[in-house]
Design an enzyme around this catalytic site. Sequence first.
Site, mmCIF file in Angstrom:
data_model
loop_
_atom_site.group_PDB
_atom_site.id
_atom_site.type_symbol
_atom_site.label_atom_id
_atom_site.label_comp_id
_atom_site.label_asym_id
_atom_site.label_seq_id
_atom_site.Cartn_x
_atom_site.Cartn_y
_atom_site.Cartn_z
ATOM 1 N N HIS A 47 42.312 26.724 -60.028
ATOM 2 C CA HIS A 47 41.204 26.524 -59.090
ATOM 3 C C HIS A 47 41.747 26.656 -57.664
ATOM 4 O O HIS A 47 42.907 26.316 -57.393
ATOM 5 C CB HIS A 47 40.585 25.145 -59.270
ATOM 6 C CG HIS A 47 39.829 24.982 -60.556
ATOM 7 N ND1 HIS A 47 38.871 24.016 -60.726
ATOM 8 C CD2 HIS A 47 39.884 25.664 -61.730
ATOM 9 C CE1 HIS A 47 38.367 24.104 -61.943
ATOM 10 N NE2 HIS A 47 38.980 25.095 -62.577
ATOM 11 N N GLU A 80 41.389 24.924 -55.043
ATOM 12 C CA GLU A 80 41.912 23.689 -54.476
ATOM 13 C C GLU A 80 43.331 23.409 -54.957
ATOM 14 O O GLU A 80 44.212 23.043 -54.170
ATOM 15 C CB GLU A 80 41.034 22.490 -54.855
ATOM 16 C CG GLU A 80 39.595 22.606 -54.419
ATOM 17 C CD GLU A 80 38.683 23.155 -55.519
ATOM 18 O OE1 GLU A 80 39.013 24.181 -56.137
ATOM 19 O OE2 GLU A 80 37.618 22.555 -55.735
ATOM 20 N N CYS A 90 35.731 19.860 -58.745
ATOM 21 C CA CYS A 90 35.501 19.308 -60.078
ATOM 22 C C CYS A 90 36.369 18.058 -60.259
ATOM 23 O O CYS A 90 37.109 17.666 -59.351
ATOM 24 C CB CYS A 90 35.867 20.357 -61.138
ATOM 25 S SG CYS A 90 37.638 20.716 -61.217
ATOM 26 N N CYS A 125 40.148 18.773 -59.744
ATOM 27 C CA CYS A 125 40.509 18.991 -58.345
ATOM 28 C C CYS A 125 40.362 17.719 -57.518
ATOM 29 O O CYS A 125 41.176 17.457 -56.630
ATOM 30 C CB CYS A 125 39.686 20.131 -57.776
ATOM 31 S SG CYS A 125 40.100 21.712 -58.557
#
Length: 143
Positions: free
Chosen positions: A47, A49, A77, A80
């Site tokens: 991801h 992040e 999410c 993260c």
Amino acid sequence: MRRALELAVLARDRDDVPVGALVLDESGAVLSEGLNTREAESDPTGHAEIVAIRRAAAARGSWNLEGCTLVVTLEPCVMCAGALLQARISQLVYGAWDDKAGAVGSVYDVVRDRRLPHRVEVATGVLADESAALLEDFFRRRR
């Protein structure tokens, strides 16, 4: 946030979900950048992040990113949000809400949970329309 949107477009152009992120240091200078790499690297943790946080920690030579700000185009999410806490990120700025998997206010609110030892200051809705449109267009084209 404009730079995060540019990174999201790069992710989209690589056939990944269009999410981009930056970590800023205490002075507001860009410490690192990240974009979604799940598809490109077959990595479930890819991801934007996580990529940006890993790069910021490497640039600093420390996992502790206290004083730093994460800017991302989509609400983080659970994974993260947990990474934000583990890295001791001080501030989060995000664009679009994720009403299906968001963990910073929409479905959950992990980063402001008083039961946890660290909390993150949050600003939401920054360039939300642009961030959401990029995601909506991506998923519309995939269907």
